[in-house]
Motif scaffolding. Structure first.
Motif, PDB file in Angstrom:
ATOM      1  N   GLY A 517       0.808  -1.210   0.000  1.00 36.41           N
ATOM      2  CA  GLY A 517       0.000   0.000   0.000  1.00 36.41           C
ATOM      3  C   GLY A 517       0.838   1.254   0.000  1.00 36.41           C
ATOM      4  O   GLY A 517       1.743   1.423  -0.816  1.00 36.41           O
ATOM      5  N   GLN A 518       0.562   2.147   0.952  1.00 36.85           N
ATOM      6  CA  GLN A 518       1.228   3.430   1.021  1.00 36.85           C
ATOM      7  C   GLN A 518       2.726   3.274   1.241  1.00 36.85           C
ATOM      8  O   GLN A 518       3.532   3.987   0.639  1.00 36.85           O
ATOM      9  CB  GLN A 518       0.609   4.273   2.141  1.00 36.85           C
ATOM     10  N   LYS A 519       3.126   2.326   2.113  1.00 39.17           N
ATOM     11  CA  LYS A 519       4.548   2.126   2.387  1.00 39.17           C
ATOM     12  C   LYS A 519       5.282   1.679   1.126  1.00 39.17           C
ATOM     13  O   LYS A 519       6.409   2.112   0.856  1.00 39.17           O
ATOM     14  CB  LYS A 519       4.735   1.085   3.496  1.00 39.17           C
ATOM     15  N   ALA A 520       4.677   0.795   0.354  1.00 37.69           N
ATOM     16  CA  ALA A 520       5.312   0.335  -0.888  1.00 37.69           C
ATOM     17  C   ALA A 520       5.464   1.491  -1.867  1.00 37.69           C
ATOM     18  O   ALA A 520       6.496   1.617  -2.544  1.00 37.69           O
ATOM     19  CB  ALA A 520       4.489  -0.784  -1.514  1.00 37.69           C
ATOM     20  N   LEU A 521       4.449   2.354  -1.934  1.00 39.45           N
ATOM     21  CA  LEU A 521       4.518   3.519  -2.812  1.00 39.45           C
ATOM     22  C   LEU A 521       5.625   4.457  -2.362  1.00 39.45           C
ATOM     23  O   LEU A 521       6.400   4.971  -3.186  1.00 39.45           O
ATOM     24  CB  LEU A 521       3.171   4.247  -2.811  1.00 39.45           C
ATOM     25  N   GLU A 522       5.726   4.666  -1.054  1.00 37.33           N
ATOM     26  CA  GLU A 522       6.766   5.547  -0.529  1.00 37.33           C
ATOM     27  C   GLU A 522       8.157   4.975  -0.782  1.00 37.33           C
ATOM     28  O   GLU A 522       9.097   5.704  -1.108  1.00 37.33           O
ATOM     29  CB  GLU A 522       6.534   5.779   0.965  1.00 37.33           C
ATOM     30  N   ALA A 523       8.299   3.661  -0.641  1.00 36.37           N
ATOM     31  CA  ALA A 523       9.587   3.018  -0.920  1.00 36.37           C
ATOM     32  C   ALA A 523       9.972   3.221  -2.376  1.00 36.37           C
ATOM     33  O   ALA A 523      11.143   3.499  -2.694  1.00 36.37           O
ATOM     34  CB  ALA A 523       9.528   1.533  -0.576  1.00 36.37           C
ATOM     35  N   HIS A 524       9.007   3.081  -3.268  1.00 32.37           N
ATOM     36  CA  HIS A 524       9.270   3.285  -4.699  1.00 32.37           C
ATOM     37  C   HIS A 524       9.671   4.737  -4.967  1.00 32.37           C
ATOM     38  O   HIS A 524      10.596   5.006  -5.755  1.00 32.37           O
ATOM     39  CB  HIS A 524       8.026   2.908  -5.508  1.00 32.37           C
ATOM     40  N   GLU A 525       8.991   5.667  -4.311  1.00 32.26           N
ATOM     41  CA  GLU A 525       9.306   7.080  -4.513  1.00 32.26           C
ATOM     42  C   GLU A 525      10.703   7.412  -3.990  1.00 32.26           C
ATOM     43  O   GLU A 525      11.450   8.177  -4.607  1.00 32.26           O
ATOM     44  CB  GLU A 525       8.256   7.953  -3.821  1.00 32.26           C
ATOM     45  N   LEU A 526      11.071   6.814  -2.856  1.00 30.29           N
ATOM     46  CA  LEU A 526      12.410   7.035  -2.318  1.00 30.29           C
ATOM     47  C   LEU A 526      13.475   6.507  -3.277  1.00 30.29           C
ATOM     48  O   LEU A 526      14.507   7.153  -3.499  1.00 30.29           O
ATOM     49  CB  LEU A 526      12.553   6.369  -0.946  1.00 30.29           C
ATOM     50  N   GLU A 527      13.220   5.343  -3.839  1.00 24.87           N
ATOM     51  CA  GLU A 527      14.201   4.791  -4.774  1.00 24.87           C
ATOM     52  C   GLU A 527      14.301   5.663  -6.033  1.00 24.87           C
ATOM     53  O   GLU A 527      15.387   5.831  -6.597  1.00 24.87           O
ATOM     54  CB  GLU A 527      13.843   3.355  -5.138  1.00 24.87           C
ATOM     55  N   SER A 528      13.192   6.227  -6.445  1.00 15.97           N
ATOM     56  CA  SER A 528      13.226   7.130  -7.592  1.00 15.97           C
ATOM     57  C   SER A 528      14.044   8.384  -7.279  1.00 15.97           C
ATOM     58  O   SER A 528      14.797   8.880  -8.127  1.00 15.97           O
ATOM     59  CB  SER A 528      11.797   7.536  -7.993  1.00 15.97           C
TER      60      SER A 528
END
Length: 563
Positions: A517-528
């Motif tokens: 959910g939100q945590k997975a999205l945030e992890a993806h954004e951090l990696e970006s």
């Protein structure tokens, strides 16, 4: 204000407005080395940077004092973890001088080092750029002359820049002292020197500088950079600091010397057992190979043999006790250095400089003491132990607790923000291409815009192929932090780890694999964000300094043989 006084064995928790100032005396000597350097200031408007997450903030009104600072004092304590200061919440390590600075100034709770070794991080502090922009990946490399260093900028603005450093990673041969009119460092045979020696050189030079103020060659405004190395290994301090936090029954010197290797061996054995459970080689088979490899060391060969297994376990237990004692000796170094910083501040106050100065105190990186399968080292990771560093800024005329003194800023900031802040406080133009931002708004009491901060490890030490334009540290651990979330990435083995520092400051619970959910999205954004930051790499040619003396000295400090 009295910055030093009598040393106290124990310390109770004190409020920011009632910090007890302790400690005492020192001696003087002559100073030895001068480097005269300078280049013209590149003027012009601040260049925009590609990412919204980095870059310098605009001019803010300096409204805390009617007039800005006459001088700038930048103090760097090598290898200082933020969590070993009272003002950062430590309840047992004595740091009254740095605590008093925080009580009179502004403390940034979440400052991230850009790199976990000395030269790379200090060059970021002095340029406002990350290593992949200034081009010094680790110790022993040349700081390219194309960098515009803080001493150069301030020199063009009428400051006399003087630097005094405690160890050879910042030796003149690596190009770090660009812009300093006076630069004093230990010679390559001495390798490093104590805070007492650094202070002697500062005080002796300060007398000369003050007496020469009427000389047209000298300038009335001072930029003083002082670097202390005493918190760094081998954690040996003079009395009464030596052993000040040890228990009543100190462990033997033999156990202290072998502790690190034994704990690494224990961790290796546990790893082998884990792999054996998954079908890998059995521990006895792996131990047999290790025993043969250690045949030149009879004692170690015996401990690794079946006959020595009981003694090996006892050695592990003693190693744990020794490691805990060594970690307390690290803390003693913090208290010793704190004391000597107090002596420096007293001297500057007596000279009439301190109360007209902006004082900035920080560190280049921290230290892993026990854990992470690393012991008493830095450079290989970007966990908080290595990259969470203190950042305290004390404004001029802070003879007591000032309005706004004792303020704490929770926003995430970086070592690259220090130079832009100093320039903004002084009302000077920013340097084109800077990646940091000014923190002046926070000094004025405003909230800072949330931004990401990046850190990178410098070990292992990969060969640098001049034909390859990839940044050499990209294969090591790198991290991005935004708010409480921090993502660690190690591209070489596809490692990913996600931590919520708000509820897990020790980085014990990796959320990456289970994030949804939100945590997975945030992890993806951090990696970006991390990938975009990497793409900003625009470093000069990377050149290692090829001098025998520097190589031998860095090896003696542990910066070569562990890479």
């Amino acid at each position: 204000m009295k910055w030093t006084g009598r040393y106290s064995k124990t310390r109770s928790l004190l409020s920011a407005q009632a910090v007890a100032l302790l400690y005492s005396s020192m001696r003087f000597a002559t100073w030895n080395q001068r480097v005269d350097a300078g280049r013209s200031l590149v003027s012009g408007p601040l260049c925009g940077v590609a990412l919204a997450l980095v870059g310098c903030g605009g001019k803010a009104e300096w409204d805390i004092h009617a007039s800005g600072p006459q001088h700038v004092i930048l103090i760097s304590v090598d290898t200082l973890r933020a969590d070993h200061l009272g003002c950062y919440g430590n309840e047992w390590v004595e740091s009254p001088v740095m605590d008093a600075l925080a009580a009179q100034g502004v403390l940034f709770e979440n400052c991230a080092s850009t790199a976990s070794t000395t030269l790379a991080s200090h060059t970021s502090i002095m340029t406002g750029t990350y290593p992949h922009r200034h081009g010094a990946p680790r110790n022993g490399f040349l700081v390219d002359a194309g960098n515009l260093m803080l001493a150069e900028v301030l020199g063009q603005a009428g400051f006399f820049s003087a630097g005094f450093v405690g160890a050879i990673p910042l030796d003149a041969s690596v190009g770090f002292p660009q812009g300093f009119r006076v630069y004093d460092a230990p010679d390559l045979e001495q390798v490093h020197r104590s805070a007492d020696e650094v202070n002697r050189q500062v005080f002796s030079w300060l007398e000369d500088w003050q007496s020469a103020q009427g000389d047209a060659e000298n300038l009335s405004r001072l930029f003083l950079f002082v670097h202390y190395y005493d918190v760094h290994a081998p954690y040996n301090q003079p009395d009464p600091f030596s052993g000040m936090y040890r228990g009543e029954h100190p462990v033997s010197d033999k156990d202290r010397k072998s502790a690190r290797n034994l704990l690494i061996l224990r961790d290796w054995m546990e790893g082998v057992e884990e792999q054996a459970a998954k079908g890998g080689p059995s521990l006895p088979a792996a131990m047999k190979k290790l025993e043969l490899a250690s045949s030149s060391d009879p004692e170690m060969a015996f401990l690794l043999s079946p006959a020595g297994s009981d003694e090996l376990q006892a050695s592990f237990a003693r190693a744990e006790l020794a490691a805990a004692e060594i970690a307390r000796d690290y803390a003693a170094g913090v208290s010793f250095c704190d004391n000597r910083i107090g002596q420096l501040l007293e001297a500057l106050e007596a000279a009439g400089i301190l109360n007209q100065a902006l004082v900035v105190l920080t560190a280049d990186h921290g230290e892993i003491l026990v854990g992470r399968k690393e012991y008493f080292s830095h450079g290989k990771t970007v966990y908080q132990e290595e990259v969470h560093v203190p950042l305290i800024m004390r404004l001029p005329n802070a003879t007591g607790v000032t309005p706004g003194g004792g303020r704490r800023v929770p926003a995430v900031v970086s070592g690259v923000d220090i130079a832009p802040t100093i320039l903004d406080v002084l009302g000077l133009e920013q340097v084109p291409g800077v990646q940091g931002r000014s923190l002046l708004a926070a000094l004025n009491g405003a909230e800072l815009e949330a931004r990401a901060a990046f850190s990178e490890a410098t070990k292992p030490r990969f060969p640098i192929d001049p034909k390859v334009v990839d940044w050499p540290n990209n294969a090591n651990y790198q991290s991005v932090r935004f708010g409480d979330l921090k993502l660690l990435v190690k591209s070489m083995n596809s490692t990913r780890a996600l931590y919520d520092l708000g509820r897990d400051p020790g980085e014990l619970e990796d959320l990456f694999e289970e994030s949804t959910g939100q945590k997975a999205l945030e992890a993806h954004e951090l990696e970006s964000l991390l990938e975009a930051w990497r793409s900003e790499a625009d470093f000069p040619s990377i050149r290692e300094v090829q001098t025998e003396g520097l190589s031998i000295g860095l090896e003696a400090l542990g910066y070569v043989d562990e890479d």
